[in-house]
Scaffold this active site. Structure first.
Site, PDB file in Angstrom:
ATOM      1  N   CYS A  30      68.399 -44.298 -47.764  1.00 49.60           N
ATOM      2  CA  CYS A  30      68.153 -45.167 -48.924  1.00 49.60           C
ATOM      3  C   CYS A  30      69.448 -45.870 -49.305  1.00 49.60           C
ATOM      4  O   CYS A  30      70.463 -45.215 -49.550  1.00 49.60           O
ATOM      5  CB  CYS A  30      67.635 -44.353 -50.104  1.00 49.60           C
ATOM      6  SG  CYS A  30      66.019 -43.588 -49.818  1.00 49.60           S
TER       7      CYS A  30
ATOM      8  N   CYS B 256      63.905 -35.198 -50.169  1.00 50.71           N
ATOM      9  CA  CYS B 256      63.605 -36.589 -49.825  1.00 50.71           C
ATOM     10  C   CYS B 256      62.558 -37.129 -50.778  1.00 50.71           C
ATOM     11  O   CYS B 256      61.501 -36.519 -50.971  1.00 50.71           O
ATOM     12  CB  CYS B 256      63.094 -36.697 -48.381  1.00 50.71           C
ATOM     13  SG  CYS B 256      62.878 -38.409 -47.844  1.00 50.71           S
TER      14      CYS B 256
ATOM     15  N   GLN C 158      52.209 -48.601 -39.756  1.00 52.47           N
ATOM     16  CA  GLN C 158      52.843 -49.039 -40.982  1.00 52.47           C
ATOM     17  C   GLN C 158      53.319 -47.791 -41.722  1.00 52.47           C
ATOM     18  O   GLN C 158      52.650 -46.764 -41.720  1.00 52.47           O
ATOM     19  CB  GLN C 158      51.861 -49.840 -41.844  1.00 52.47           C
ATOM     20  CG  GLN C 158      51.431 -51.167 -41.253  1.00 52.47           C
ATOM     21  CD  GLN C 158      52.560 -52.185 -41.159  1.00 52.47           C
ATOM     22  OE1 GLN C 158      53.646 -51.979 -41.694  1.00 52.47           O
ATOM     23  NE2 GLN C 158      52.310 -53.283 -40.461  1.00 52.47           N
TER      24      GLN C 158
ATOM     25  N   CYS D 195      58.122 -58.727 -41.024  1.00 50.98           N
ATOM     26  CA  CYS D 195      58.964 -57.640 -41.526  1.00 50.98           C
ATOM     27  C   CYS D 195      60.422 -58.067 -41.601  1.00 50.98           C
ATOM     28  O   CYS D 195      61.306 -57.225 -41.769  1.00 50.98           O
ATOM     29  CB  CYS D 195      58.817 -56.396 -40.644  1.00 50.98           C
ATOM     30  SG  CYS D 195      59.343 -56.646 -38.928  1.00 50.98           S
TER      31      CYS D 195
END
Length: 424
Positions: free
Chosen positions: A76, A150, A253, A373
């Site tokens: 992240c 997470c 996805q 994307c």
């Protein structure tokens, strides 16, 4: 404090990779871990990159990161920014790319964001460290950080990590480490492992026992093609009502709701009438969109990857999906075929559609639905379509890669004059 504020520099934006951008007398610099509006002090500056010392005054969108591994784990990049602001930034990235294309009018986008703990696929690294297995993601340009928590992963996947560490530790074929891809299929987690040793019958026995104990029906070895090491149950997934058997490491996805948002935007973009001419789908994969499209019309679905094509072909019997294996970079679907379709739907890889775009421009199908994307590739691919006269009818932005710079979008384009069909 007054001196600190006087010496602070202000973060004015986020760069494409999610690092804050600050303007200094020496020029623009990128500072990881900052958000727009932050007043910050730097430890040092190396060219166009700075290292954050501390935030003197936080920006209005700064929040406490929900994960204690933020800043170490490489998963992240932007956890210290409020999710609504992050969605606005990602929407702005897509809109900026479309503005650079040069469309006369850009419609107001619809924007969607998935929830935390929804990620159903992940690529992890593992290493032997002393008597333990460290399993997680690489820190930025560094070693693997053990994923002890997470906020992204589906709980089913996260709960698998602890027994997975123990199993990997017991494998004789794991010398120093390797990598593992996990897909959460409808049949359960599907594992594709890379390791630095050659698995023997004892390794396979350990893997089979693990699979039975933890509801993992298939564990495969990364090879060309992948080799099944343990198969303890049926492997399957559903796209709409069609059951498929995805190959190891198949593309999914990353979130179910993200996939649903993409599908809804694609279906809404189809012409209301004239679909008897059929739909051409490019980069069809295992059928992520194919079977939903086939409920509307006949679908000529093209896919280059051998394993994905085999999966699609096996599942297409009794449907209106007509699969064809084709490397679209080397052998694009030609303009004469594209011209006959009521709509062309494409979901290209991160690099974009390459040579296929020129054939779409030449064929001038009345409707093109582009799933992207990568805003950079989106801009590059849509520019010749705009130059050919296509207009942009709708935009949908989907944030299913939370707290990262990645963003999905669906753009619906039509050709005025040729597009005589009513819109949905």
């Amino acid at each position: 404090m007054e001196n600190a504020v006087a010496n602070a520099i202000r973060v004015v934006a986020l760069g494409n990779d999610g690092d804050g951008i600050a303007q200094t007398p020496e020029g623009r610099i990128f500072v990881p871990g900052t958000v727009p509006g932050d007043e910050i002090l730097l430890v040092d500056q190396n060219g166009t990159h700075g290292t954050l010392d501390r935030v003197v005054i936080p920006g209005v969108d700064r929040v406490a990161a929900p994960c204690s591994l933020f800043g170490r784990c490489g998963g992240c990049r932007i956890q210290n920014m409020a999710l609504p602001a992050l969605l606005d930034w990602k929407t702005g990235r897509v809109l900026d790319s479309l503005q650079r294309v040069g469309f006369d009018a850009i419609p107001t986008p619809q924007a969607h964001q998935v929830s935390p703990h929804a990620r159903r696929r992940v690529d992890l690294a593992f290493r032997r460290v002393g008597k333990e297995i460290v399993l997680g993601l690489h820190r930025r340009r560094g070693d693997v950080v053990d994923m002890t928590e997470c906020t992204l992963l589906d709980p089913t996947l996260f709960d698998l990590l602890t027994p997975l560490r123990a199993m990997l530790h017991s494998l004789p074929a794991v010398h120093t480490g390797g990598d593992i891809q996990i897909n959460l299929l409808d049949s359960g987690p599907d594992l594709l492992i890379t390791m630095d040793g050659t698995p023997d019958p004892n390794d396979r026995r350990i893997l089979a026992q693990f699979g039975k104990a933890h509801g993992v029906p298939r564990i495969s070895l990364q090879a060309r093609p992948p080799e099944t090491l343990a198969l303890t149950g049926p492997v399957f997934h559903h796209f709409d009502d069609v059951r498929v058997m995805p190959p190891p490491g198949a593309f999914l996805q990353p979130a179910r709701r993200g996939a649903a948002f993409i599908k809804a935007a694609v279906l809404a973009g189809l012409p209301r009438k004239g679909l008897k001419a059929g739909i051409i789908e490019l980069y069809a994969g295992c059928g992520t969109l194919s079977f939903a499209l086939a409920e509307q019309a006949k679908v000529h679905a093209y896919e280059g990857d051998r394993a994905a094509f085999a999966c699609l072909k096996q599942a297409s019997g009794g449907t209106r999906v007509l699969p064809a294996q084709r490397d679209l970079n080397r052998q694009p679907v030609m303009a004469t075929d594209l011209a006959k379709a009521a709509a062309v739907v494409l979901d290209p890889p991160h690099a974009g559609a390459g040579a296929q775009i020129a054939q779409i421009v030449a064929g001038k199908p009345p409707c093109v639905i582009y799933v992207s994307c990568n805003p950079v590739a989106l801009q590059r691919d849509l520019t010749p379509l705009r130059q050919a006269g296509y207009r942009l009818d709708s935009i949908t932005v989907i944030d299913q890669f939370l707290w990262s710079a990645e963003v999905e979008s669906v753009c619906v384009l039509t050709l005025p004059g040729k597009n005589r069909r009513n819109r949905r």
